[in-house]
Design an enzyme around this catalytic site. Structure first.
Site, PDB file in Angstrom:
ATOM      1  N   ASN A  88       0.803  -1.223   0.000  1.00  0.00           N
ATOM      2  CA  ASN A  88       0.000   0.000   0.000  1.00  0.00           C
ATOM      3  C   ASN A  88       0.839   1.277   0.000  1.00  0.00           C
ATOM      4  OD1 ASN A  88       0.156  -1.140   2.947  1.00  0.00           O
ATOM      5  ND2 ASN A  88       0.033   1.087   3.169  1.00  0.00           N
ATOM      6  N   TYR A 116      18.083  -2.983  12.213  1.00  0.00           N
ATOM      7  CA  TYR A 116      17.596  -3.038  10.833  1.00  0.00           C
ATOM      8  C   TYR A 116      18.545  -3.854   9.960  1.00  0.00           C
ATOM      9  CZ  TYR A 116      16.179  -1.638   6.166  1.00  0.00           C
ATOM     10  OH  TYR A 116      15.782  -1.667   4.854  1.00  0.00           O
ATOM     11  N   ILE A 164       8.061   1.247  -1.882  1.00  0.00           N
ATOM     12  CA  ILE A 164       8.491   0.322  -2.919  1.00  0.00           C
ATOM     13  C   ILE A 164       7.409  -0.717  -3.192  1.00  0.00           C
ATOM     14  CG2 ILE A 164      10.147  -1.528  -3.430  1.00  0.00           C
ATOM     15  CD1 ILE A 164      12.263   0.182  -1.998  1.00  0.00           C
ATOM     16  N   GLY A 165       6.751  -1.173  -2.138  1.00  0.00           N
ATOM     17  CA  GLY A 165       5.707  -2.184  -2.308  1.00  0.00           C
ATOM     18  C   GLY A 165       4.613  -1.730  -3.244  1.00  0.00           C
TER      19      GLY A 165
END
Length: 286
Positions: free
Chosen positions: A9, A155, A12-13
């Protein structure tokens, strides 16, 4: 064909979803926020007339949500969603896992297990890596970063964990004679300032549009291309890592060598065992 894109949503996705839809692929957006998912679907349908798009509720910070995801048969899943926490406070998922490791790696590990009956023969599991993982090293005595939590380190370790998981999944699939593929894709240097506008999802300021970073980096639309290639490209093989062509930062996708920390099969097997213990599930090898 149908492809599930986690975190589809935004960022990058979203562009992975848009490019897949442009290629005629049916896309399912995995999202925990119904309102944001509906906005993304609206933008997608405006950009790609006739696009076959829908969304499925998915909260990677809640293993019950992951295990209960409702989707139909899939030819691919793009494990794209992720978090990078800026604040110094260590946060936890609903299941008590450190948030970055829990969402980026454990949530996707559990999702792969949950989808085992819905991934068709020959399906592709595409895991999102990052060049940030190249300098990381897993601490198996403290995978949850309870002793010394640093957002950047957490991360980097989560992205290394994702990459090791994908490559270990490939080894297990090959050993079992499976037709499924496990592939890693990383976006290179993908910046908001270089990303084309998709109002109201993303709108750049005038200053951002004048950024000189485009010389060396790219937008999130460019960062999506390796994942799209990994999901539907005819020249993709299991166990590969796909990234941008120019110094791994921008450009057309190409396969990259599996070396350095990525080639540590012993660490990958150890991570797999720890992930099974932490999530209570194990991806099917078939």
């Amino acid at each position: 064909m149908a492809v599930l894109v986690t975190g589809g949503n935004a960022g990058i996705g979203y562009f992975v979803a848009e490019q897949l839809a442009e290629a005629g692929v049916e896309v399912v957006l995995g999202s925990r926020d119904a309102a944001k998912a509906e906005v993304a679907l609206k933008v997608l349908r405006e950009r790609v007339p006739g696009a076959r798009v829908s969304w499925a509720r998915l909260d990677l910070a809640d293993l019950a949500s992951v295990k209960g995801i409702e989707v139909g048969e899939l030819e691919a899943v793009v494990l794209n969603a992720g978090v990078y926490l800026d604040g110094p406070e260590r946060r936890e998922t609903k299941d008590g896992h450190e948030m970055t490791f829990g969402v980026n790696h454990l949530g996707h590990f559990a999702l792969t297990a949950a989808l085992q009956d819905r991934l068709k023969p020959g399906a592709r599991i595409v895991t999102t890596g990052s060049f940030a993982a190249k300098s990381a090293k897993l601490d198996f005595e403290d995978l949850q970063s309870t002793r010394d939590y640093q957002p950047k380190t957490a991360y980097e370790r989560s992205k290394l964990a994702q990459t090791l998981f994908a490559l270990e999944l490939d080894r297990r699939l090959r050993a079992a004679g499976s037709s499924r593929l496990s592939v890693v894709a990383h976006p290179g240097g993908a910046l908001d300032s270089l990303t084309p506008d998709r109002p109201p999802l993303h709108v750049r300021s005038t200053k951002q549009k004048l950024s000189l970073a485009r010389i060396a980096l790219q937008g999130k639309d460019g960062g999506a291309r390796p994942a799209v290639r990994a999901a539907v490209g005819p020249d993709v093989h299991s166990g590969q890592i796909w990234g941008p062509r120019v110094f791994g930062l921008k450009g057309r996708p190409r396969p990259e060598p599996v070396r350095g920390p990525y080639a540590d099969a012993e660490a990958a097997a150890r991570l797999w065992a720890a992930s099974v213990e932490l999530t209570g599930v194990e991806p099917s090898i078939s």
